[in-house]
Motif scaffolding. Structure first.
Motif, PDB file in Angstrom:
ATOM      1  N   SER A 137       0.833  -1.208   0.000  1.00 13.10           N
ATOM      2  CA  SER A 137       0.000   0.000   0.000  1.00 13.10           C
ATOM      3  C   SER A 137       0.864   1.254   0.000  1.00 13.10           C
ATOM      4  O   SER A 137       0.559   2.236  -0.685  1.00 13.10           O
TER       5      SER A 137
ATOM      6  N   LYS B 189       2.253   1.669  -3.561  1.00 14.86           N
ATOM      7  CA  LYS B 189       1.207   2.125  -4.486  1.00 14.86           C
ATOM      8  C   LYS B 189       0.874   3.596  -4.264  1.00 14.86           C
ATOM      9  O   LYS B 189       0.688   4.361  -5.217  1.00 14.86           O
TER      10      LYS B 189
ATOM     11  N   TYR C 111       6.057  -8.433 -10.123  1.00 21.28           N
ATOM     12  CA  TYR C 111       5.298  -8.372  -8.873  1.00 21.28           C
ATOM     13  C   TYR C 111       5.589  -9.601  -8.014  1.00 21.28           C
ATOM     14  O   TYR C 111       5.761  -9.497  -6.794  1.00 21.28           O
TER      15      TYR C 111
ATOM     16  N   GLU D  21      -1.180   1.321  -9.617  1.00 23.91           N
ATOM     17  CA  GLU D  21      -1.558  -0.037  -9.261  1.00 23.91           C
ATOM     18  C   GLU D  21      -0.512  -0.979  -9.857  1.00 23.91           C
ATOM     19  O   GLU D  21      -0.158  -0.857 -11.028  1.00 23.91           O
TER      20      GLU D  21
ATOM     21  N   ASP E 108       0.933  -4.487 -11.295  1.00 27.31           N
ATOM     22  CA  ASP E 108       0.385  -5.604 -12.073  1.00 27.31           C
ATOM     23  C   ASP E 108       0.614  -6.908 -11.318  1.00 27.31           C
ATOM     24  O   ASP E 108       1.711  -7.475 -11.351  1.00 27.31           O
ATOM     25  N   GLU E 109      -0.411  -7.387 -10.623  1.00 26.27           N
ATOM     26  CA  GLU E 109      -0.260  -8.556  -9.768  1.00 26.27           C
ATOM     27  C   GLU E 109      -0.064  -9.853 -10.544  1.00 26.27           C
ATOM     28  O   GLU E 109       0.266 -10.882  -9.957  1.00 26.27           O
TER      29      GLU E 109
END
Length: 288
Positions: A185, A188, A202, A194, A196-197
């Motif tokens: 968090s 970000k 990541y 955001e 890229d999960e």
């Protein structure tokens, strides 16, 4: 055997007689070949089975970025580790260790020698994994001609330890998840983006954060006397935006968990934050 997925010209995915996913490697194995084509057995040099579904997608993404030679080295290390540790190692180790070796060797070539602040503790508490990792250094040298120092053995040992973690110590696991989520968090918010999960960038960042959180929660700290201030200043200057973000994370850790973050940890955090955010920023700044 038939090709299920082509990773690159030298690596494909297939299935064995038990319907288990199997990675097959060999020079030119997939050159001008497609999904559904038969595999030329004469070109097969190495095979290994993946017991967990979904790992092949991560391997495919990883091999788009780096050479399969690092996967080959990882496979050698993992096979040896399984024989010496007598433990079950999660298949994700193929991804995590391959990615780690590529990053570590790249840093070595650039002259960025980051010491592992926990080398002494790893030698003491994870002796078997550390001895396997020392053998891994020999394998790396045989394949690349590069001799990594004992600090790199400690980092490899941590990957082996992480791969063996099960559902034990659930309270600590919950704390790790909370800390990792809080740090994500902060990143970000700092970058106003955001992450890229689904990306391998990541995944590698998560791996580092889990190690970082485990060390803090287990109080696996080391003396701060041998930290490399010159390297720290170099990283601070070269990756200033990521460094500011890592300082925010350090403040959070110190305020919330009452643990000081060393300059070595700040250096690692800065490098990993830069790595996970740089591709996004590059895409944002590239005209269509």
């Amino acid at each position: 055997m038939e090709i299920i997925k082509v990773f690159n010209n030298n690596v494909v995915l297939t299935e064995n007689e038990h319907k288990q996913e199997m990675v097959v490697m060999g020079r030119g194995l997939a050159f001008q070949r497609r999904v559904g084509d038969a595999i030329d057995n004469e070109k097969v040099e190495k095979t290994f089975v993946l017991e967990n579904q979904g790992i092949s997608d991560k391997l495919a993404e990883l091999l788009e970025e780096i050479s399969e030679k690092y996967l080959l080295i990882s496979e050698r290390i993992i096979t040896y580790a399984k024989s010496r540790l007598g433990a079950s190692l999660d298949d994700y180790l193929y991804v995590a260790l391959t990615d780690h070796l590529s990053f570590a060797i790249s840093r070595h070539k650039q002259g960025l020698q980051l010491p592992n602040a926990l080398t002494w503790e790893i030698k003491k508490y994870y002796k078997n994994e550390y001895h396997v990792a020392l053998k891994a250094l020999d394998m790396i040298e045989e394949e690349t001609g590069i001799r990594m120092d004992d600090s790199e053995a400690a980092s490899i040992a941590l990957h082996l330890v992480n791969s063996q973690m099960s559902g034990d110590r659930k309270d600590e696991a919950v704390q790790v998840v909370k800390m990792v989520n809080d740090i994500l968090s902060i990143v970000k918010y700092h970058y106003k983006m955001e992450l890229d999960e689904s990306s391998i960038s990541y995944e590698r960042f998560l791996t580092h954060l889990r190690f970082f959180a485990w060390r803090l929660i287990r109080k696996e700290r080391t003396s701060l006397n041998n930290e490399d201030d010159f390297l720290f200043q170099q990283i601070k200057r070269q990756y200033h935006k990521a460094f500011i973000c890592s300082e925010k994370i350090a403040a959070y850790v110190e305020n919330t968990h009452k643990c000081a973050v060393s300059i070595d940890e700040l250096s690692y955090l800065t490098l990993h934050i830069h790595r996970v955010t740089s591709r996004y920023e590059w895409n944002q700044n590239t005209p269509l």
